[in-house]
Design a protein around this motif. Structure first.
Motif, PDB file in Angstrom:
ATOM      1  N   GLY A 526    -127.614 -23.911  30.055  1.00 14.31           N
ATOM      2  CA  GLY A 526    -127.033 -24.861  30.947  1.00 14.31           C
ATOM      3  C   GLY A 526    -126.078 -25.833  30.116  1.00 14.31           C
ATOM      4  N   ASP A 527    -126.486 -26.038  29.034  1.00 17.73           N
ATOM      5  CA  ASP A 527    -125.838 -26.925  28.260  1.00 17.73           C
ATOM      6  C   ASP A 527    -124.483 -26.474  27.293  1.00 17.73           C
ATOM      7  N   PRO A 540    -118.482 -32.444  27.890  1.00 19.51           N
ATOM      8  CA  PRO A 540    -118.616 -31.472  29.071  1.00 19.51           C
ATOM      9  C   PRO A 540    -118.773 -30.074  28.731  1.00 19.51           C
ATOM     10  N   VAL A 541    -119.293 -29.350  29.231  1.00 19.78           N
ATOM     11  CA  VAL A 541    -119.775 -27.932  29.141  1.00 19.78           C
ATOM     12  C   VAL A 541    -118.357 -27.173  29.274  1.00 19.78           C
ATOM     13  N   TYR A 542    -117.494 -27.617  29.910  1.00 18.38           N
ATOM     14  CA  TYR A 542    -116.185 -26.795  30.216  1.00 18.38           C
ATOM     15  C   TYR A 542    -115.160 -27.361  29.156  1.00 18.38           C
ATOM     16  N   ARG A 569    -118.102 -19.021  35.818  1.00 16.22           N
ATOM     17  CA  ARG A 569    -119.096 -20.016  35.277  1.00 16.22           C
ATOM     18  C   ARG A 569    -118.348 -21.217  34.627  1.00 16.22           C
ATOM     19  N   THR A 573    -119.007 -25.366  36.025  1.00 17.51           N
ATOM     20  CA  THR A 573    -119.241 -26.450  35.350  1.00 17.51           C
ATOM     21  C   THR A 573    -117.942 -27.703  35.491  1.00 17.51           C
ATOM     22  N   ASP A 576    -118.738 -29.486  38.670  1.00 22.03           N
ATOM     23  CA  ASP A 576    -119.904 -30.023  38.976  1.00 22.03           C
ATOM     24  C   ASP A 576    -119.860 -31.359  38.005  1.00 22.03           C
ATOM     25  N   ALA A 577    -118.904 -31.395  37.043  1.00 23.55           N
ATOM     26  CA  ALA A 577    -119.081 -32.234  36.120  1.00 23.55           C
ATOM     27  C   ALA A 577    -118.595 -33.740  36.695  1.00 23.55           C
TER      28      ALA A 577
END
Length: 891
Positions: A526-527, A540-542, A569, A573, A576-577
């Motif tokens: 998730g991270d 951010p993950v993206y 995926r 991210t 939702d970020a």
């Protein structure tokens, strides 16, 4: 006057500033406090292949957790580093006075019980380190100095509660011991310390670096400065019960007979090393802090100083540092050593190595070989003398050999020395110089010496731990490049020398990097989506630079395809970020990337959210600032022409705010704050992109002014190149070095061949030519230099590009599905665009295709050489876009 750190050292401490820490998690925060590169060893502990969050480190069965009982109903959160305990209904202020308590391994559990009792009784929130291994690591020899030793933090909500808690905790813990927390004021009793700082996680960008923040009374955020010495913000009133302690500190003076400190050579959590005058002679003073800098064998800095003093008395200074005297002051141990001539080996290598210069001839290579062979021989002799005395050094690495101008050698730092008969494995050691098989004694010293011999010619030693067969390959390259004969190979310990790996076909290499990149994805996490640089846990993950979009863009550039499940995926991210502007770490980059990846609907959604997010004016450059946001918006202007106007408005604001860049037009720039990503050259790129869309000639003037501001921060190197001057180093790289400035300048020259700045390009290009480059990455390594050279077209650039492509194999690490590349510091592999395999893949695909010759989303369209400036008639609009204001043109 400069003086060592001591308990309550604020009256006579070293005033040298250190970079503010950067918080992504407690371990990141503590590591950053120790310096820019301190994060890498911390994030290398959790996994043997990739950097990862320290909280994911495998917990050994023998590692004891710290548990507080009697807190039923309290909120408990454990992030793997800290355990947070908060009573029901607690509402903490943003900032205030907080209490820190430190501990030794022996007293930790007793201290936690003692502190928890009044906190639970009075409903005061607190946190503690989660396990003994984390506590030990936070107070280890290599831990960051500013926050080292903190075991428990207590958050009083009022000054009255602060006073009550300090008094009670001091009384309750007076019999316990712990290291001094250097950023804090020490209370009168116990291992109890206090400082003013943030309670909540707030951040502010300073020179493009996100640092912990507190709120100024005027309402804006300012850095929450954490460096040795009690130094509350100027606007904070120090309570009377603390002011008396501050007054006592001001009266603190060095004890009688203490050497006169004249300079600082090194600081660590264990203490410091200083130049000094003692009894009329130049000396070095080595300081050991009590209870601090503990090594894995349980020895504190003071205990190791006693060991070193005993060892030096036995050796009597034969090829080693000589002990003059040892003494104790304020519970610290001090060694006064004869001042040896020279600089550490790594500095001597950097200063002399011929392959880091733009021009290399065989005479200079041969001369360096002779010097290196002589130094290697004398280092081996110095170490042999230690072994003949029945001892082993125990920590052989480049920092522990001093080399003078004539090649003379002095072996220093005998903290880890022990009898040669002791075959125990090394307790500490520099990456790349510790035998992976756990050998001890003389054999461990011999292994480190062989790696030192290799370091003299190829100073990339940590890389070898990632793939042991790599050592033979690098030896083969050294033997070939420096023309070592059989006797020289034998003297250096280069047994079983292999030939350098064959250069791979470009398409085959691209395929191998791409296959491995797909295999290394972690979509279940998730991270993160790919393992990368530690900074990924602060973005951010993206994110394009260190998150999931960089590898996807690289895979798309290489093959035109991306795994659909990974694309879905990363889309999730982005969706939702939280809304965040920015190119390399925000939604402008996400929108432009998704558009390039064929997801226009997702791109449009990201743009809408980006436009709603505030611009980050504290860091105006391309990375996360307004310039990057504007450039990301321009990438979607073919479908959304109105975004050109938004980008132009941002540029106008940037120009109006640019007085800060012209206030001090020359001199060093803050580390990482110059060049393409965070410096004015990025604004120049935005100006040129807008010129391509509007034809407004004033934009060329603006680009030239921005580039000139970055050029003023460059300095000449010995080889005639111009490189970004950061004060403590000259930097040639694409991300924040002179090559990024050169890229922007080359783009300007293509659009305005008559610009006087064109004369600066040859010297900037020279910075990209050296044969040896430590890292492979796109932002700060070889691949960024390759991308720039691929677009130059000069004979020297073409030759250097071919050389870089050949030597890229030195960085390759064979993997199950293909090849990977190490990240920053070479301790672990990385997959991200900024530092790892995705950046390598993007570069190779760009060179193959001859089209994308810069960082993703920063490439400018080809320019017709016949195109000319388009004036702004009457200062009016051009193509419906407002022309620059007079103030902007003046800048």
């Amino acid at each position: 006057m400069l003086a060592p750190d001591v308990p309550g050292d604020d009256g006579w401490r070293d005033p040298a500033r250190t970079m503010a820490s950067r918080r992504v998690c407690p371990a990141y925060e503590a590591a950053r406090a120790g310096g820019m590169d301190a994060i890498y060893p911390v994030f290398a502990r959790a996994d043997p292949t990739f950097y990862d969050h320290p909280g994911r480190r495998r917990t050994l069965r023998s590692d004891r957790p710290f548990v507080v009982t009697g807190v039923e109903g309290w909120r408990r959160v454990d992030d793997g580093i800290w355990t947070y305990l908060e009573p029901p209904g607690a509402v903490l202020p943003e900032q205030g006075w907080k209490i820190h308590l430190s501990s030794t391994a022996t007293d930790a559990e007793a201290l936690l019980r003692t502190v928890a009792a009044p906190c639970v009784r009075d409903h005061v929130p607190f946190k503690h380190l989660s396990t003994e291994s984390v506590r030990a690591s936070s107070n280890g020899k290599d831990a960051g100095r500013e926050g080292s030793g903190k075991f428990i933090t207590v958050y009083p909500s009022t000054v009255d509660q602060l006073h009550r808690m300090l008094a009670e905790l001091g009384r309750r813990t007076a019999h316990l011991r712990g290291p001094h927390v250097l950023s804090d004021l020490r209370w009168s009793e116990g291992p109890v310390f206090v400082r003013y700082g943030g309670f909540h996680r707030m951040f502010v960008d300073i020179d493009g670096v996100r640092v912990p923040a507190i709120r100024h009374p005027a309402g804006h955020l300012v850095p929450d400065v954490r460096r040795p010495g009690f130094e509350p913000p100027s606007w904070v009133r120090i309570p009377p019960f603390l002011q008396s302690l501050v007054d006592d500190l001001r009266e603190l003076t060095p004890p009688a007979g203490f050497p006169e400190i004249t300079g600082v050579l090194h600081h660590s959590n264990a203490g410091g090393v200083y130049t000094a005058r003692d009894a009329g002679r130049d000396v070095v003073v080595k300081e050991a802090r009590p209870y601090a800098g503990v090594t894995a064998d349980g020895l504190s800095a003071v205990e190791r100083a006693d060991r070193e003093a005993q060892t030096l008395r036995l050796l009597r200074g034969v090829g080693t540092s000589r002990l003059i005297r040892a003494f104790e002051a304020l519970d610290h141990r001090y060694l006064v050593l004869e001042r040896a001539r020279g600089v550490p080996l790594h500095q001597a290598v950097v200063a002399r190595h011929p392959l880091v210069s733009a021009d290399v001839d065989e005479r200079s290579v041969a001369d360096y070989k002779d010097w290196a062979l002589g130094v290697a021989s004398r280092m081996r002799a110095a170490l042999a003398g230690v072994h003949e005395a029945g001892l082993v050094h125990g920590d052989v690495h480049p920092g522990n050999f001093l080399i003078d101008d004539e090649g003379g050698v002095t072996l220093i730092d005998f903290e880890m020395a022990r009898p040669a008969a002791d075959e125990a494995p090394a307790v500490i050691g520099a990456p790349g110089f510790v035998a992976p098989d756990g050998r001890g004694g003389v054999a461990a010293d011999a292994f480190a010496m062989r790696r030192l011999n290799l370091f003299l010619f190829a100073p990339m030693t940590p890389l070898l731990d990632l793939h042991p067969p790599k050592e033979a390959e690098v030896r083969g390259w050294v033997t070939e490049r420096f023309r070592l004969d059989a006797a020289e190979e034998q003297a250096l310990g280069f047994a079983e020398v292999s030939h350098p790996a064959a250069e791979a076909d470009l398409d085959a290499l691209i395929d191998a990097v791409g296959r491995q990149l797909v295999a290394d994805a972690t979509p279940d996490r998730g991270d993160r989506l790919w393992p990368g640089d530690p900074v990924q846990f602060d973005e951010p993950v993206y994110a394009l630079a260190h998150g999931g979009l960089g590898p996807l863009l690289a895979l798309h550039a290489a093959s035109g395809r991306v795994p659909p499940e990974l694309l879905e995926r990363v889309e999730g991210t982005v969706r939702d970020a939280p809304a965040r502007s920015g190119l390399m770490d925000g939604l402008a980059g996400a929108a432009a990337s998704l558009d390039a990846l064929g997801r226009p609907d997702a791109a449009d959604a990201a743009v809408e959210r980006c436009l709603d997010a505030p611009l980050r004016w504290d860091a105006p450059g391309l990375y996360g600032g307004p310039a990057g946001t504007a450039l990301g918006l321009l990438r979607l202007s073919a479908r959304h022409p109105e975004l050109v106007g938004r980008a132009r408005g941002i540029l106008d604001d940037l120009a109006d705010r640019a007085n800060g860049w012209s206030d001090s037009p020359t001199g060093p720039v803050a580390t990482g704050a110059g060049g393409l990503l965070r410096g004015p050259s990025g604004v120049a790129l935005l100006s040129l992109a807008l010129f391509d869309r509007t034809g407004d000639g004033a934009l060329l003037d603006l680009a030239a002014a921005a580039i000139r501001a970055d050029l003023a921060r460059c300095a000449p190197a010995a080889d005639g190149s111009q490189q970004m001057n950061e004060g403590w180093r000259l930097l040639p790289y694409l991300g924040s070095g002179s090559t990024g400035v050169a890229f922007a300048l080359a783009a300007l020259v293509e659009r305005d061949a008559g610009t006087p700045l064109a004369a600066e390009l040859p010297a900037l290009e020279r910075a990209a030519l050296p044969e040896f480059v430590l890292e492979s990455g796109l932002f700060q390594g070889r691949c960024g230099l390759m991308l720039f050279l691929a677009g130059r077209g000069t004979p020297s650039a073409a030759r250097a590009l071919q050389r870089h492509q050949r030597h890229l194999r030195l960085h390759e690490i064979p993997r199950r599905e293909g090849v990977g590349y190490p990240g920053r510091a070479l301790l672990r592999l990385s997959c991200d665009l900024a530092t790892g395999s995705a950046g390598v893949l993007w570069s190779l695909a760009s060179i193959r295709d001859g089209q994308r010759l810069t960082l993703p989303l920063l490439d400018l369209p080809p320019v017709d050489v016949a195109r000319h400036r388009v004036p702004s008639p009457g200062g009016g609009d051009i193509n419906g876009i407002p022309a620059l204001s007079a103030d902007a043109r003046a800048w």
